[in-house]
Design a protein around this motif. Structure first.
Motif, PDB file in Angstrom:
ATOM      1  N   TYR A  87       0.818  -1.471   0.017  1.00  0.00           N
ATOM      2  CA  TYR A  87       0.086   0.165   0.086  1.00  0.00           C
ATOM      3  C   TYR A  87       0.926   1.140   0.023  1.00  0.00           C
ATOM      4  CZ  TYR A  87      -3.744   3.478   1.322  1.00  0.00           C
ATOM      5  OH  TYR A  87      -4.512   4.565   1.462  1.00  0.00           O
ATOM      6  N   LYS A  88       0.633   2.394  -0.646  1.00  0.00           N
ATOM      7  CA  LYS A  88       1.412   3.426  -0.935  1.00  0.00           C
ATOM      8  C   LYS A  88       0.568   4.583  -1.423  1.00  0.00           C
ATOM      9  CE  LYS A  88       5.697   5.286  -3.024  1.00  0.00           C
ATOM     10  NZ  LYS A  88       6.585   4.847  -3.924  1.00  0.00           N
ATOM     11  N   ASP A  89       0.408   5.496  -0.471  1.00  0.00           N
ATOM     12  CA  ASP A  89      -0.082   6.936  -0.633  1.00  0.00           C
ATOM     13  C   ASP A  89      -1.361   6.800  -1.089  1.00  0.00           C
ATOM     14  OD1 ASP A  89       2.275   7.831  -0.018  1.00  0.00           O
ATOM     15  OD2 ASP A  89       3.140   7.984  -2.112  1.00  0.00           O
ATOM     16  N   GLY A  90      -2.200   5.899  -0.589  1.00  0.00           N
ATOM     17  CA  GLY A  90      -3.955   5.847  -1.052  1.00  0.00           C
ATOM     18  C   GLY A  90      -3.897   4.654  -2.511  1.00  0.00           C
ATOM     19  N   GLU A  91      -2.712   4.241  -2.737  1.00  0.00           N
ATOM     20  CA  GLU A  91      -2.813   3.254  -3.710  1.00  0.00           C
ATOM     21  C   GLU A  91      -2.727   1.770  -3.259  1.00  0.00           C
ATOM     22  OE1 GLU A  91      -3.839   3.709  -6.975  1.00  0.00           O
ATOM     23  OE2 GLU A  91      -4.129   5.933  -6.503  1.00  0.00           O
ATOM     24  N   ILE A  92      -3.375   1.037  -3.710  1.00  0.00           N
ATOM     25  CA  ILE A  92      -3.602  -0.597  -3.231  1.00  0.00           C
ATOM     26  C   ILE A  92      -2.442  -1.295  -4.294  1.00  0.00           C
ATOM     27  CG2 ILE A  92      -4.631  -2.705  -2.780  1.00  0.00           C
ATOM     28  CD1 ILE A  92      -6.984  -1.072  -2.378  1.00  0.00           C
ATOM     29  N   TYR A  93      -1.378  -1.734  -3.620  1.00  0.00           N
ATOM     30  CA  TYR A  93      -0.476  -2.717  -4.412  1.00  0.00           C
ATOM     31  C   TYR A  93      -0.520  -4.001  -4.233  1.00  0.00           C
ATOM     32  CZ  TYR A  93       1.747   1.643  -6.030  1.00  0.00           C
ATOM     33  OH  TYR A  93       2.057   2.915  -6.714  1.00  0.00           O
ATOM     34  N   PHE A  94      -1.596  -4.567  -4.009  1.00  0.00           N
ATOM     35  CA  PHE A  94      -1.931  -6.123  -3.629  1.00  0.00           C
ATOM     36  C   PHE A  94      -2.464  -6.873  -4.556  1.00  0.00           C
ATOM     37  CE2 PHE A  94      -3.618  -9.077  -0.078  1.00  0.00           C
ATOM     38  CZ  PHE A  94      -2.415  -9.351   0.400  1.00  0.00           C
ATOM     39  N   ASP A  95      -1.790  -7.017  -5.695  1.00  0.00           N
ATOM     40  CA  ASP A  95      -2.149  -8.001  -6.777  1.00  0.00           C
ATOM     41  C   ASP A  95      -1.857  -9.294  -6.309  1.00  0.00           C
ATOM     42  OD1 ASP A  95       0.489  -7.841  -7.404  1.00  0.00           O
ATOM     43  OD2 ASP A  95       0.465  -6.576  -9.053  1.00  0.00           O
ATOM     44  N   ARG A  96      -2.316 -10.251  -7.257  1.00  0.00           N
ATOM     45  CA  ARG A  96      -1.734 -11.527  -7.030  1.00  0.00           C
ATOM     46  C   ARG A  96      -0.318 -11.770  -6.679  1.00  0.00           C
ATOM     47  NH1 ARG A  96      -4.621 -16.695  -9.954  1.00  0.00           N
ATOM     48  NH2 ARG A  96      -6.509 -15.513  -8.476  1.00  0.00           N
ATOM     49  N   ASP A  97       0.540 -11.102  -7.741  1.00  0.00           N
ATOM     50  CA  ASP A  97       1.840 -11.353  -7.427  1.00  0.00           C
ATOM     51  C   ASP A  97       2.426 -10.785  -6.342  1.00  0.00           C
ATOM     52  OD1 ASP A  97       4.524 -11.828  -8.669  1.00  0.00           O
ATOM     53  OD2 ASP A  97       4.875  -9.985  -8.756  1.00  0.00           O
ATOM     54  N   ASN A  98       2.044  -9.483  -5.976  1.00  0.00           N
ATOM     55  CA  ASN A  98       2.582  -8.891  -4.304  1.00  0.00           C
ATOM     56  C   ASN A  98       1.892  -9.611  -3.415  1.00  0.00           C
ATOM     57  OD1 ASN A  98       4.255  -7.040  -5.312  1.00  0.00           O
ATOM     58  ND2 ASN A  98       3.110  -5.280  -4.632  1.00  0.00           N
ATOM     59  N   GLU A  99       0.801 -10.189  -3.317  1.00  0.00           N
ATOM     60  CA  GLU A  99       0.241 -11.076  -2.447  1.00  0.00           C
ATOM     61  C   GLU A  99       1.198 -12.287  -1.980  1.00  0.00           C
ATOM     62  OE1 GLU A  99      -3.934 -12.885  -0.667  1.00  0.00           O
ATOM     63  OE2 GLU A  99      -4.014 -11.893  -2.474  1.00  0.00           O
ATOM     64  N   GLU A 100       1.402 -13.035  -3.255  1.00  0.00           N
ATOM     65  CA  GLU A 100       2.136 -14.050  -2.984  1.00  0.00           C
ATOM     66  C   GLU A 100       3.621 -13.889  -2.533  1.00  0.00           C
ATOM     67  OE1 GLU A 100       2.507 -15.961  -6.813  1.00  0.00           O
ATOM     68  OE2 GLU A 100       0.024 -16.722  -6.666  1.00  0.00           O
ATOM     69  N   LYS A 101       4.253 -12.689  -2.855  1.00  0.00           N
ATOM     70  CA  LYS A 101       5.534 -12.117  -2.379  1.00  0.00           C
ATOM     71  C   LYS A 101       5.516 -11.770  -0.857  1.00  0.00           C
ATOM     72  CE  LYS A 101       7.385 -10.256  -6.721  1.00  0.00           C
ATOM     73  NZ  LYS A 101       7.680  -9.045  -7.418  1.00  0.00           N
ATOM     74  N   ALA A 102       4.513 -11.025  -0.371  1.00  0.00           N
ATOM     75  CA  ALA A 102       4.266 -11.134   0.991  1.00  0.00           C
ATOM     76  C   ALA A 102       3.917 -11.979   1.656  1.00  0.00           C
ATOM     77  CB  ALA A 102       2.992 -10.097   1.068  1.00  0.00           C
ATOM     78  N   ALA A 103       3.260 -13.122   1.194  1.00  0.00           N
ATOM     79  CA  ALA A 103       2.886 -14.363   2.082  1.00  0.00           C
ATOM     80  C   ALA A 103       4.132 -15.120   2.228  1.00  0.00           C
ATOM     81  CB  ALA A 103       1.957 -15.237   1.358  1.00  0.00           C
ATOM     82  N   LYS A 104       5.112 -15.237   1.206  1.00  0.00           N
ATOM     83  CA  LYS A 104       6.411 -15.733   1.350  1.00  0.00           C
ATOM     84  C   LYS A 104       7.151 -15.013   2.510  1.00  0.00           C
ATOM     85  CE  LYS A 104       7.044 -17.750  -3.169  1.00  0.00           C
ATOM     86  NZ  LYS A 104       7.641 -17.647  -4.581  1.00  0.00           N
ATOM     87  N   VAL A 105       7.274 -13.731   2.705  1.00  0.00           N
ATOM     88  CA  VAL A 105       7.923 -12.928   3.739  1.00  0.00           C
ATOM     89  C   VAL A 105       7.295 -13.328   5.155  1.00  0.00           C
ATOM     90  CG1 VAL A 105       8.188 -10.894   4.965  1.00  0.00           C
ATOM     91  CG2 VAL A 105       8.271 -10.975   2.257  1.00  0.00           C
TER      92      VAL A 105
END
Length: 400
Positions: free
Chosen positions: A343-361
């Protein structure tokens, strides 16, 4: 300048300090349950205690001794028992301590102004007779850090200790070591634990409190397991000065490294915890607001349970920030799981690719959640862990 080296010995590492653990029958199967720390010379002593208004009898006894002796307040002996907190025990709890201390002083003429610390179940009077009978097992010449660190454990999965030798540029040196216990009832208001630090550095009395408080702010005051503040929290620093050496910068750094290591060990050992998480808050309106926000995140049950499930539910992060009361703006907020921006400055950056990357973290043993508030230059990092089924199981059975 100075160099710092890890050494063996824990709380016994510094010159003139001895420690051991004995069994008083408080734990089953003759396990060690009473520890002692002894110095062959008198120590300057400084403590930080729980913020719980119902602080335990050992803390009340310490404060009474401090007020009574004032500038002459020194000690060379600390007795620590597990399984019984001696909290909410009224005047009887303090009388029980005085009875045990009197017994100690009669048995060992070397002991002066002994202090006591306790951990365990709240609301039960100390088994004075058992503890007094066990005192005959004390050997003041013993250097058994292993027994001492085990004796103070309650729900800890493992013991915690560390020691350093600090060498100055002119090859003069001093030592510092510690033991610690803590796994549950950990909240960033000192944190629910016992920590005993010993050093042979010749630390001036007026430096002890300043340095201890400064380092606690970034270590034990920055951790959380479950958001509960106990009645017995204690950090005790004992300085016998036997090295004759003191360098403020070197001592402060060594103390910080001791406290940083042990505080993170407490989080790692959180009851049922599987992950250690750093909650880094940047660009807050002030450092104080950053601290409030970071601690709110480390305490949030909804955040903790999401971490346990490896669910990168950034909405819980944002909601907790908004509820914390700090100055914030959704159009300036940024949230990262390690380096993955969601999430950045009111914009959602939580598409499938980023969600998978975050889940791995979130599947890693340790990682960082960074929140940039965009309202100033304040910063603070709090440390916490996940919360799962094992925590409920341990605390449902705690008195058994």
């Amino acid at each position: 300048m100075f160099s710092i080296f890890p050494i063996e010995g824990g709380v016994c590492a510094a010159n003139g300090f001895f420690a051991d653990g004995i069994s008083a029958g408080l734990k089953p199967n003759c396990e060690v349950d009473v520890a002692f720390i002894y110095s062959t010379s008198m120590c300057e002593v400084e403590c930080l205690f729980t913020k719980n208004n119902f602080y335990a009898a050992p803390i009340a006894h310490y404060k009474m001794q401090e007020e009574k002796l004032k500038d002459d307040f020194k000690t060379n002996f600390v007795l620590i028992n597990s399984k019984n907190a001696n909290a909410l025990t009224g005047d009887v709890g303090i009388m029980n301590i005085e009875s045990i201390m009197s017994n100690l002083s009669k048995r060992f003429t070397e002991i002066k102004n002994p202090l006591m610390s306790s951990t365990g179940v709240i609301g039960v009077q100390l088994p004075v007779e058992k503890i007094c009978e066990s005192l005959s097992k004390i050997n003041l010449n013993s250097k058994n850090n292993d027994n001492a660190k085990h004796a103070i454990m309650t729900t800890d999965r493992y013991p915690k200790s560390i020691a350093f030798e600090v060498v100055l540029d002119d090859n003069r040196s001093f030592k510092i070591g510690a033991i610690c216990k803590g796994a549950g009832m950990i909240n960033p208001s000192l944190a629910t634990m016992l920590c005993f630090i010993t050093t042979d550095a010749l630390v001036p009395k007026n430096n002890l409190k300043e340095i201890l408080q400064k380092n606690a702010y970034m270590t034990f005051n920055a951790i959380s397991v479950d958001g509960d503040t106990s009645t017995n929290d204690t950090i005790m620093l004992l300085s016998n000065g036997q090295s004759g050496i003191y360098d403020k910068e070197a001592f402060s750094f060594a103390l910080y490294k001791i406290m940083e290591y042990l505080s993170l060990e407490v989080v790692k050992d959180g009851e049922g915890a599987t992950r250690v998480v750093a909650f880094e808050v940047l660009e807050a309106h002030s450092d104080d607001e950053a601290m409030v926000c970071a601690k709110a995140l480390s305490n949030s049950l909804l955040v903790k349970t999401a971490l346990f499930g490896c669910d990168p539910n950034w909405g819980r992060i944002a909601s907790t920030i908004g509820a914390s009361g700090v100055k914030c703006d959704a159009k300036r907020l940024q949230i990262f799981f390690d380096k993955v921006c969601v999430y950045k400055d009111g914009e959602i950056y939580f598409d499938r690719d980023n969600e998978e990357k975050a889940a791995k973290v979130l599947q890693k043993d340790s990682y960082k959640i960074t929140c940039k508030l965009g309202t100033g230059n304040g910063s603070f990092t709090a440390y916490g862990c996940d919360l799962g089924h094992e925590y409920v199981k341990i605390n449902a059975d705690y008195r058994s």
